[in-house]
Design a protein around this motif. Sequence first.
Motif: not given
Length: 102
Positions: A59-64, A13-16
């Motif tokens: 935001d990858g962290e939020r999405a996770h 997700r952070i890569e995305i």
Amino acid sequence: MGQNYQQLGLRERIEIEIWHRRGCSTQAIARHLGRSPSTISRELRRNAKRTKQWRGPYDGERAHGLARRRRWRDARFKLARRPNLRDLVRDQLAMGRSPEQI
């Protein structure tokens, strides 16, 4: 289907997020991660929605965190949604089996 699917992880997700902020297409992001373009598209659509509390971009962290919360919430109601499974569990408990055995 024949394909084995795994949930996106925090690192993916952070890569995305990084590739998306660079302006890369979903096709390019999918190629980089070895995922289907529809997976990337769905991830961005689901977790980049603006809300009253969130106005920023993906935001990858939020999405996770959102994905983990959805999975947890969905699991709580599995027996309510699936009457056959609920009956099976109830019968197995009545026979003296523990939840771990079921």
